[in-house]
Enzyme design. Structure first.
Site, PDB file in Angstrom:
ATOM      1  N   CYS A  34      -6.298   2.246   5.702  1.00  0.00           N
ATOM      2  CA  CYS A  34      -6.685   1.178   5.896  1.00  0.00           C
ATOM      3  C   CYS A  34      -6.432   1.231   6.759  1.00  0.00           C
ATOM      4  O   CYS A  34      -5.472   1.588   8.213  1.00  0.00           O
ATOM      5  CB  CYS A  34      -6.570   0.737   4.741  1.00  0.00           C
ATOM      6  SG  CYS A  34      -5.064  -0.528   4.802  1.00  0.00           S
ATOM      7  N   CYS A  80      -2.933   0.126   7.031  1.00  0.00           N
ATOM      8  CA  CYS A  80      -1.166   1.326   7.182  1.00  0.00           C
ATOM      9  C   CYS A  80      -1.809   1.900   8.581  1.00  0.00           C
ATOM     10  O   CYS A  80      -0.532   2.451   9.104  1.00  0.00           O
ATOM     11  CB  CYS A  80      -2.142   2.493   5.479  1.00  0.00           C
ATOM     12  SG  CYS A  80      -1.989   1.186   4.475  1.00  0.00           S
ATOM     13  N   HIS A  84       0.728  -1.053  -0.299  1.00  0.00           N
ATOM     14  CA  HIS A  84       0.116   0.417  -0.441  1.00  0.00           C
ATOM     15  C   HIS A  84       1.231   1.274  -0.175  1.00  0.00           C
ATOM     16  O   HIS A  84       2.198   1.164   0.378  1.00  0.00           O
ATOM     17  CB  HIS A  84      -1.050   0.055   1.454  1.00  0.00           C
ATOM     18  CG  HIS A  84      -1.897  -1.067   1.295  1.00  0.00           C
ATOM     19  ND1 HIS A  84      -3.306  -1.287   1.569  1.00  0.00           N
ATOM     20  CD2 HIS A  84      -1.834  -2.108   0.610  1.00  0.00           C
ATOM     21  CE1 HIS A  84      -4.046  -2.286   1.667  1.00  0.00           C
ATOM     22  NE2 HIS A  84      -3.333  -2.804   0.998  1.00  0.00           N
ATOM     23  N   GLU A  90       0.495   3.688   1.931  1.00  0.00           N
ATOM     24  CA  GLU A  90       1.090   4.490   3.130  1.00  0.00           C
ATOM     25  C   GLU A  90       2.812   3.353   3.974  1.00  0.00           C
ATOM     26  O   GLU A  90       3.663   3.595   4.418  1.00  0.00           O
ATOM     27  CB  GLU A  90       0.497   4.126   3.653  1.00  0.00           C
ATOM     28  CG  GLU A  90      -0.845   5.073   3.671  1.00  0.00           C
ATOM     29  CD  GLU A  90      -1.953   4.567   3.475  1.00  0.00           C
ATOM     30  OE1 GLU A  90      -3.595   5.511   3.398  1.00  0.00           O
ATOM     31  OE2 GLU A  90      -2.118   3.171   2.260  1.00  0.00           O
TER      32      GLU A  90
END
Length: 188
Positions: free
Chosen positions: A115, A118, A53, A55
């Site tokens: 999310c 993250c 992801h 992040e």
């Protein structure tokens, strides 16, 4: 750079990820003192790695930037890295009086609200602030719904959607004892 420019850069990275087929519309930048030190893009489709992801990618790059000579960080050089011990923030429930600095002093700007994975990485990295452009509801409306994870985490272990069971705590005690009894342990 101001906040609008930083969010704009996160969104540019997110759009590039989509256009290149790397992953969803997620981009992130990490800043320190108003300057970008790392960028990340969703690369799940590019790598097949579900943890790729934006992040998490940005956090990994920020740590590499700040610890340019890692993994050769020795006990003598910890204070020159993100592992420098700093006092816990005032009012923190943390039982340790000091922890590794990690990314304290940094902020993260993202195209969408992080999310659960993250957000956990952001907490562990000790980033000071999170700024995002699109909400969790906006993200849900385009097919990325993390609400079930937040709800599942609130349930007792035996009621979660993935079976979770503790096995042989006496075996795991050896590693925990090794950490507890290590005289020069470095809380992170």
């Amino acid at each position: 750079m101001d906040r609008k420019e930083l969010i704009t850069e996160a969104v540019r990275l997110a759009t590039e990820s989509v256009e290149n087929g790397w992953g969803g519309p997620f981009g992130a930048v990490i800043t320190r003192d108003g300057e970008i030190i790392a960028r990340g893009q969703n690369r799940v489709l590019l790598t097949g790695d579900p943890t790729a992801h934006a992040e998490v990618e940005a956090i990994r790059k920020a740590v590499q930037c700040l610890n340019a000579e890692a993994p050769s960080i020795s006990a003598e050089r910890r204070n020159d890295s993100t592992l420098e011990l700093v006092p816990r923030p005032e009012g923190s429930p943390d039982p340790e009086p000091e922890r590794a600095r990690m990314l304290r002093g940094c902020s993260i700007y993202t195209s969408g609200a992080p999310c659960p994975m993250c957000m956990s990485a952001i907490y562990w990295s000790r980033i000071d602030a999170v700024y995002f452009s699109r909400s969790l509801d906006d993200t849900r409306s385009i097919g990325f719904d993390d609400s079930f994870q937040y709800e599942d985490f609130a349930k007792p272990l035996d009621e979660r959607s993935i079976p979770i069971e503790q096995l042989h705590p006496e075996i795991g005690a050896h590693a925990y004892d090794a950490w507890t009894n290590k005289p020069d342990r470095h809380p992170y």
